[in-house]
Write an enzyme that holds these catalytic residues in place. Structure first.
Site, mmCIF file in Angstrom:
data_model
loop_
_atom_site.group_PDB
_atom_site.id
_atom_site.type_symbol
_atom_site.label_atom_id
_atom_site.label_comp_id
_atom_site.label_asym_id
_atom_site.label_seq_id
_atom_site.Cartn_x
_atom_site.Cartn_y
_atom_site.Cartn_z
ATOM 1 N N LEU A 241 -22.372 29.965 35.773
ATOM 2 C CA LEU A 241 -22.147 28.927 36.638
ATOM 3 C C LEU A 241 -20.849 28.630 37.050
ATOM 4 O O LEU A 241 -20.153 28.091 36.167
ATOM 5 C CB LEU A 241 -22.987 27.543 36.294
ATOM 6 C CG LEU A 241 -24.422 27.433 35.793
ATOM 7 C CD1 LEU A 241 -24.860 26.210 35.566
ATOM 8 C CD2 LEU A 241 -25.245 28.202 36.917
ATOM 9 N N ASP A 242 -20.389 29.348 37.995
ATOM 10 C CA ASP A 242 -18.949 29.309 38.498
ATOM 11 C C ASP A 242 -18.419 28.054 38.915
ATOM 12 O O ASP A 242 -19.062 27.160 39.827
ATOM 13 C CB ASP A 242 -18.831 30.455 39.605
ATOM 14 C CG ASP A 242 -17.166 30.517 39.889
ATOM 15 O OD1 ASP A 242 -16.374 30.907 39.373
ATOM 16 O OD2 ASP A 242 -17.378 29.848 41.165
#
Length: 586
Positions: A241-242
């Site tokens: 999850l950037d």
């Protein structure tokens, strides 16, 4: 609908009530919960898998390589095909997971400004190439969840004021008090954008080509759950999850690590683990250590978090020849509870982040580190602090070049120092991630920096396969030496139960020139004492200080030499690491 579906529906509803407590919604949360569950393909009871809690879906065999889809090129061949060939040729017995950096069509930031989440960038290949990789390696996909490209169809619809995406973006007013907002960049936060409905000020945490989503609109959440389901169908086994810490925004707050952000991650976790409990979520939160640890939740958020403090602390240790800061940080790291683990890395496609060193290294120490890295060809990215002064945010340099010497200048220990860094990481609690350019011993790419004007390009070289093959097969090249020694270390690591990511870890006190820790396997049968000389002079350690049990037969797994525990001293050459074990696993 029966028990499984109903209990999942209750869980999802509960998450949504927490997330949208202060948002007026068009639909009821119960309706929204049903839509989300169906978007994940969980329409019936028999689609739903019951997750086990506190279960470790990883072990000592897991080693991840981090790479772009086009780190290696070969003529007109699709780069994803070339990458697969490279992995099968050079990494067959070492790497079993691959973090494929964003491989979608994009407009900037080397992939992190996504134009279309549901397709593969044609320059890299197509979904069949991804599938081929997924058949042989556990793939980590990037979920670029905070923002997308200003050239995406969604943002074009926002400008037009109609169609999907027209209400997906977060806006604010230039008159709002945004003084508390935490920023990783120095560009203006708001982007003035003419639209069909007048001028809007779009929130851009990173750059004006990266427009932030408004998750207070449930349609955004729904769109992302559909993307997650697509990625699972295409072979994703791990989700990164950037920049997720910035996901939820409330004007007048810091807009980072807000409670709603944590709840969105818990919701994603709930939905994903009912599709496949073995899929792992890793949060990419490049923030100070204490805040980073909160993303584990109570083993109900991220399975793994990036150990962001490790790169600056380890590089600092090896260039100063003093491990006191690394040691005190390591002693303060809580063991990850079962069902969670640390994701360890010391190099990545980004630079060496300095925010995670704040509070661990003092300003003077950071300043010396920055100066040393500049001497080794590194570039520095800056950010504005709350008081408006410039602070170093990130060092851009390849790890191989970062370790070419000490604070006193370059020396002859570059390869040994570099291998020492990886030996320390590979033995630590957690799952290791190794950047492709570390595996290859790549040096700074100044030409690419000149071409792109981006500091980060220094560590994003594109290799020609034929040239790389020639260098890797030549016994005298740095690339051959590095890959050979790295591969040997990884193979040894993968055979040791005491190197399970959740095996016990205890920091040893061996002075400031020797960095050591003890690992013990979950079944308590294997102990390994990991000791590294982090200085450029020979160091000796009293065997009694390591506390080897006299009845056991001890061997150094790296050299294969038997350790006589009554011999008084153990002598380590500069940057030598020993993994002393009572059980010899090969």
């Amino acid at each position: 609908m029966t028990t499984n579906w109903n209990s999942l529906h209750d869980k999802v509803t509960h998450h949504l009530q927490t997330i949208y407590a202060n948002v007026s919604l068009e639909k009821s949360v119960a309706e929204l919960a049903t839509e989300l569950i169906e978007s994940m393909g969980l329409a019936n009871d028999h689609d739903i898998v019951e997750p086990k809690h506190h279960c470790n879906y990883w072990d000592e065999q897991d080693v991840m390589m981090i790479t772009y889809g086009d780190s290696i090129m070969h003529g007109h061949e699709k780069p994803l095909f070339t990458l697969h060939r490279f992995l099968q040729t050079y990494c067959k017995n070492t790497i079993n997971k691959v973090h494929l950096l964003p491989f979608y069509p994009y407009s900037s930031d080397d992939g992190f400004s996504v134009i279309d989440y549901s397709s593969v960038n044609e320059a890299l290949g197509e979904w069949t190439d991804i599938r081929r990789l997924a058949d042989d390696y556990g793939l980590m996909f990037d979920l670029v969840v905070n923002h997308c490209s200003a050239r995406s169809a969604w943002f074009e619809n926002f400008i037009k004021g109609e169609g999907p995406g027209s209400d997906f973006f977060f806006t604010a007013s230039p008159d709002d008090d945004l003084s508390q907002v935490t920023r990783p960049r120095v560009s203006p936060l708001l982007r003035e954008t003419p639209t069909q409905h007048g001028t809007k000020y779009v929130w851009c945490t990173f750059s004006h080509d990266q427009v932030d989503f408004d998750f207070s609109n449930p349609k955004v959440l729904l769109a992302f759950m559909q993307i997650i389901r697509l990625y699972i169908d295409k072979g994703a086994k791990v989700f990164r999850l950037d920049a997720v810490a910035f996901l939820w925004k409330i004007v007048g707050t810091t807009c980072i690590n807000l409670p709603q952000t944590h709840e969105v991650i818990r919701l994603m976790r709930t939905l994903i683990e009912h599709v496949d409990p073995g899929i792992i979520i890793i949060t990419e939160t490049n923030i100070p250590n204490r805040e980073n640890l909160t993303y584990f939740g109570n083993a109900n958020e991220a399975h793994a978090i990036y150990n962001f403090s490790l790169p600056p602390l380890l590089v600092n240790t090896l260039v100063t020849g003093d491990c006191r800061y690394l040691k005190s940080w390591m002693m303060g790291m809580p063991p990850a509870q079962n069902g969670t683990t640390y994701f360890n890395f010391i190099a990545s496609h980004d630079g060496i982040g300095l925010r995670p060193a704040e509070g661990l290294l003092d300003d003077e120490e950071i300043s010396t580190l920055v100066h040393t890295m500049q001497n080794y060809g590194g570039k520095i990215s800056w950010r504005a602090s709350a008081h408006g002064q410039q602070k170093p945010y990130e060092i851009n340099i390849t790890l191989f070049d970062a370790l070419q010497g000490t604070v006193d200048g370059p020396d002859r220990w570059q390869v040994q120092r570099f291998i020492c860094a990886h030996a320390i990481m590979l033995g630590m609690e957690g799952m290791p991630g190794i950047y492709i350019h570390s595996l290859l011993g790549t040096s700074n790419d100044y030409e690419k920096v000149a071409n792109t004007g981006q500091n980060r390009s220094i560590n994003r070289k594109r290799w020609e396969y034929d040239e790389l093959e020639r260098l890797l097969d030549s016994p005298y090249s740095q690339h051959h030496r590095v890959l050979t020694q790295m591969s040997q270390l990884i193979r040894i690591r993968k055979a040791q139960p005491a190197f399970h990511p959740n095996a016990t870890q205890f920091t040893l006190q061996l002075g400031n020139q020797l960095f050591g820790y003890w690992r013990q396997s979950l079944d308590r049968n294997q102990s390994i004492f990991c000791v590294s000389n982090i200085s450029n002079e020979e160091q000796s350690v009293l065997m009694s200080d390591i506390n080897l049990i006299g009845t056991d037969h001890w061997v150094d797994l790296i050299s294969g030499e038997t350790i006589e525990d009554d011999s008084g001293y153990l002598h380590l050459t500069p940057y030598q690491t020993v993994w002393i074990s009572n059980h010899h696993h090969q």
